[in-house]
Design an enzyme around this catalytic site. Structure first.
Site, PDB file in Angstrom:
ATOM      1  N   ASP A 120      -6.338  11.192  12.895  1.00 57.86           N
ATOM      2  CA  ASP A 120      -6.579  10.820  11.494  1.00 57.86           C
ATOM      3  C   ASP A 120      -7.329   9.497  11.423  1.00 57.86           C
ATOM      4  OD1 ASP A 120      -6.593  11.230   8.790  1.00 57.86           O
ATOM      5  OD2 ASP A 120      -4.548  10.534   8.453  1.00 57.86           O
ATOM      6  N   GLY A 124       0.834  -1.194   0.000  1.00 56.37           N
ATOM      7  CA  GLY A 124       0.000   0.000   0.000  1.00 56.37           C
ATOM      8  C   GLY A 124       0.860   1.230   0.000  1.00 56.37           C
TER       9      GLY A 124
END
Ligand SMILES: *[C@@H]1O[C@H](CO)[C@@H](O)[C@H](O)[C@H]1NC(C)=O
Ligand SMILES: *[C@@H]1O[C@H](CO)[C@@H](O)[C@H](O)[C@H]1NC(C)=O
Ligand SMILES: *[C@@H]1O[C@H](CO)[C@@H](O)[C@H](O)[C@H]1NC(C)=O
Ligand SMILES: *[C@@H]1O[C@H](CO)[C@@H](O)[C@H](O)[C@H]1NC(C)=O
Ligand SMILES: *[C@@H]1O[C@H](CO)[C@@H](O)[C@H](O)[C@H]1NC(C)=O
Ligand SMILES: *[C@@H]1O[C@H](CO)[C@@H](O)[C@H](O)[C@H]1NC(C)=O
Ligand SMILES: *[C@@H]1O[C@H](CO)[C@@H](O)[C@H](O)[C@H]1NC(C)=O
Ligand SMILES: *[C@@H]1O[C@H](CO)[C@@H](O)[C@H](O)[C@H]1NC(C)=O
Ligand SMILES: *[C@@H]1O[C@H](CO)[C@@H](O)[C@H](O)[C@H]1NC(C)=O
Length: 774
Positions: A554, A435
């Site tokens: 986040d 990723g």
């Protein structure tokens, strides 16, 4: 390293000062001297946390040196008052001394100096200089970071009625000092400190504290030693008691009860407790001798047939000559009297004897190096002193009277440090990309023992810098929870930086709920709820289990990872911040961070994140779990998922909201409830949002509803309910109705409640009990 700085932050945060008084140069009632070096004027102040009185230093020196404030860029709201100013000695000659008088001859004293550079001189060049007790070399002060204090500590037998602490210019920068403490100890304590030998602290660690950020000191330790927390959930389990742990008669170390009330055992019941320290050679002492003191107390009342007995080994050889069994609720310690001198690592291993039915435990450890104090007195009262180095700033006498910081520790955490070469091997030359984030790419890798890991390598062009990297490494070395992704190790090798995590084979929640599912599979409603619940538990731990609380900043579907068992773990702690609970106010940060569509509007407006900012973002995640839609819908025009869902739910249109890929295979009341939780979380005003603890409880109830449906043969549309019955307060909706409705979702909760009432009453359980509890 990482752990140290983090602790520092916590420690500095603990210092809040109030009140000013004029108790100048008087010893306090418990014989403590606490000096704030470079503090102008004559007024002392009382530290709010410890209630100890800090005095300016003018009375302890002879007007030498000059006062400076540290540079504004190092001043944070959490920084202790003591660190705001320093005294420096630019032209005080080679040697500048503080004289502490009116001491009790023959007593032992703990002496602690603190040095925080903070670029006070604007040169951005932290100095290196030597520290002496009287004429005896104590330690080299090598200030390597401007923002973290060095805190050397020594235990010294003082033969006369005064003691000097001297800073010696070695030509590598101007000596300076932030603070100086003196604490009396009984002469029977620390028998290794005698007329000719002093002890210099390397580390003093408290194993397994319940609050992993809690530094024990005065008043919990009447001697005001700093005991640093040491927790490593990957290797150790913590055990604790609330009962008082007593010192034995003529105890040599008087470890405080608060420290002894917690201990660790190996997580692997048949494993050993292992830790180590490395020698720290000094220019004036290339092979320092080391003293180790290990503190033990049994904390569990053992049945008569149980035995806890273990060996303590140093570098593979018995350190303590026989098998050891700690006493129940009494302190005991093992220690060496004569220092060890080696050039290599000191490995400690504590293993159960063959007769033992229980694993080993340990409550605390102290490690010291030894120094010669043959001439500790000052020339005023000790003819043996080396007069050729007569202190220059000898003063007329004065005495005086915290919460500042903690000593440097060299005891190592278990996180592994990788070289870049090792990372190349582990990832097979960074072959497979798992990723990509703001930090750089994440690669697939395998450790030597075959364990699969994910390696997040910081890319050159990364917009996330060294600061975020360190923040994440620091957070993850200290906090451990089953719903937070765990760090295997890190790499800081020249320019290369990487974090190595446990491998999460099922990727992110985002991939699963959006798009076409992952590998063509869709999550069932029960799976979604479990993932939401587990993520909520991870966040709850950050908010409630950590002190000060941590704010993730986040939270989003892409930062929730799933392992092969679909267990959820929160990831990406690069933006995590400590929240100042003491002061009840938010951390202020100069940059607004987060991801579009997830950012709390209140945080957006004020720039101050709170734990409720995470709650807001989590609400967006729950809406995504329910709807299978992105945080910001694009069609026909950009609309937030919150607004989109609110409008539909207000009309009672649950089916228009729920992800069609679940094919209606869900308990509709559970879906309503989850959607309602999400709307509460995303209330405009943070005061109206639930806490993560509330959210965990509510999601738990949703999951129970869904599981009950499954047990009752659910799966078919309109699957029956069943009540867990019997257990007190089992009404699955009581908590729900107990929510205080906020302005924005009032309509929704009313309509959903009505919906539930109707259906619940209409479908009384046909069976009094479901299948047996799992
Ligand atoms: C240091 O800071 C204090 C408080 O802000 C201020 O009053 C003082 O004048 C400063 N001293 C110097 C030398 O700049
Ligand atoms: C001070 O510490 C730094 C960093 O560890 C090291 O590179 C330097 O050599 C040290 N200075 C002295 C004089 O030992
Ligand atoms: C537990 O420790 C024993 C002894 O060191 C070892 O043989 C065993 O493999 C360990 N088990 C696990 C699960 O690590
Ligand atoms: C300490 O243990 C490490 C491995 O954990 C080993 O490499 C090292 O040789 C040991 N040191 C000594 C002095 O036994
Ligand atoms: C514990 O360590 C000692 C080494 O000091 C060793 O002799 C003993 O066999 C170990 N005991 C067990 C049960 O592993
Ligand atoms: C102090 O302790 C050291 C180490 O045990 C010993 O060698 C020394 O003789 C002791 N000094 C005195 C004065 O007892
Ligand atoms: C272990 O038990 C045996 C049998 O009771 C005893 O002889 C032996 O001394 C015990 N070992 C230790 C280390 O206590
Ligand atoms: C006195 O101290 C100086 C400087 O450290 C040293 O060179 C000298 O050898 C010492 N003299 C005695 C008698 O200890
Ligand atoms: C608490 O924080 C506020 C705002 O940052 C500040 O004004 C206040 O002085 C702080 N109070 C204490 C006791 O640190």
């Amino acid at each position: 390293m990482a752990a140290r700085s983090w602790l520092l932050l916590l420690c500095l945060a603990a210092v809040a000062t109030t009140g000013v008084l004029q108790a100048r140069a008087q010893p306090d009632s418990i014989g403590f001297i606490s000096i704030d070096c470079g503090l102008p004027g004559t007024a002392s102040y009382v530290d709010d946390t410890t209630k100890l009185t800090y005095s300016p230093d003018a009375a302890f020196i002879d007007g030498a040196g000059s006062n400076h404030n540290i540079s504004a860029e190092y001043i944070t709201p959490k920084l202790g008052k003591r660190y705001l100013n320093v005294r420096s000695f630019p032209d005080g000659g080679a040697r500048s001394c503080y004289t502490l008088r009116s001491l009790e001859a023959g007593l032992k004293y703990l002496v602690r100096a603190t040095f925080m550079y903070g670029n006070y001189d604007g040169l951005r060049r932290p100095p290196v200089f030597d520290l002496y007790v009287g004429v005896n070399f104590w330690t080299m002060v090598n200030v390597t970071a401007a923002d973290s204090p060095l805190i050397p500590e020594a235990i010294i037998l003082v033969p006369g009625d005064s003691l000097q602490v001297c800073l010696v210019n070695t030509g590598a920068g101007t000596p300076f000092i932030s603070g100086l403490d003196l604490r009396p100890l009984k002469s029977t304590l620390y028998p290794q400190a005698n007329e000719t030998q002093g002890l210099v602290l390397l580390g003093r660690m408290n194993f397994g504290p319940t609050d992993i950020t809690d530094i024990v000191r005065y008043p919990d330790d009447p001697h005001d030693r700093f005991w640093l927390p040491w927790v490593d959930a990957t290797s150790w389990d913590s055990i604790s008691t609330t009962k008082n742990v007593q010192n034995i008669d003529s105890d040599l170390f008087e470890a405080p009860s608060k420290v002894m009330q917690t201990a660790i055992t190996p997580r692997n019941g048949s494993g050993n407790i292992e830790f180590y320290w490395d020698p720290e050679p000094q220019p004036k002492d290339p092979t320092p001798g080391y003293i180790g003191i290990m503190h033990f107390s049994e904390l569990q009342l053992l049945p008569s047939n149980a035995v806890r007995q273990f060996y303590i080994n140093l570098n593979g050889k018995l350190w303590y000559p026989k098998a050891f069994t700690p006493e129940y609720l009494y302190t005991d310690a093992t220690y060496n009297s004569n220092p060890y001198r080696g050039v290599a690592r000191y490995n400690i291993s504590i293993n159960a004897t063959a007769n033992s039915t229980l694993p080993p435990i340990i409550n605390a450890v102290e490690v010291f190096s030894v120094i010669s104090t043959a001439n500790v007195g000052t020339d005023s009262q000790d003819g043996t002193a080396n007069n050729s180095v007569k202190p220059q700033n000898l003063t007329p006498m004065s005495h005086v009277p915290t919460g500042d910081a903690y000593p440097q520790s060299s005891l190592q955490l278990e996180n592994r440090r990788f070289t870049y070469k090792e990372l190349e091997m582990i990832t097979n030359n960074f072959q497979r990309v798992l990723g990509q984030g703001g930090f750089g790419k994440v690669y697939d890798g395998f450790l030597e023992d075959g364990t699969q890991v994910a390696v997040k390598l910081r890319s050159e062009s990364s917009n996330q810098g060294v600061k975020e990297f360190l923040a994440e490494a620091q957070t993850l070395t200290r906090i451990h929870h089953k719903n937070l992704v765990s760090m295997v190790g890190y790499c800081k090798d020249g320019e290369y930086m990487a974090l190595v995590y446990e491998y999460m084979s099922e990727g992110t929640l985002q991939e699963h709920v959006l798009g076409n599912g992952r590998n063509g599979r869709y999550l069932s409603w029960a799976q979604r709820l479990r993932i939401a619940l587990e993520s909520a538990q991870g966040l709850e731990y950050l908010h409630r289990g950590c002190n000060p609380p941590l704010i993730h900043r986040d939270v989003k579907g892409a930062n929730i990872l799933l392992n092969s068992k679909l267990e959820a773990k929160i990831a990406d702690f690069g933006l995590t911040k400590a929240f100042n609970r003491e002061n009840g106010t938010q951390v202020s940060t100069n940059s607004l961070v987060g991801t579009h569509g997830y950012v709390d509007p209140e945080y957006y407006a004020t720039g101050k994140p709170t734990t409720k900012s995470d709650v807001y973002s989590f609400g967006v995640v729950v809406l995504q779990v329910v709807t299978g839609r992105p945080a910001v819908l694009r069609d026909p025009e950009p609309t937030s998922i919150i607004q989109w869902s609110r409008q539909r739910l207000a009309r009672g249109n649950i089916e228009g909201v729920v992800d069609p890929r679940m094919r209606g295979d869900h308990d509709v009341n559970g879906v309503w409830k989850a959607a309602d939780i999400a709307l509460k979380c995303t209330a405009q005003s943070s005061a109206q949002r639930p806490t993560m603890t509330d959210v965990v409880a509510q999601l738990q109830e949703c999951l129970e509803l869904e599981e009950a449906r499954a047990r009752a043969g659910g799966g078919a549309a309109n699957g029956g309910f069943y009540n867990t019955g019997g257990s007190s307060g089992s009404d699955p909706y009581s908590g729900y109705n107990g929510y205080t409705a906020d302005g924005q979702s009032t309509d929704v909760s009313q309509s959903s409640t009505a919906f539930e009432m109707e259906h619940n009453l209409g479908r009384a359980p046909t069976m009094p009990t479901g299948p047996a509890a799992r």
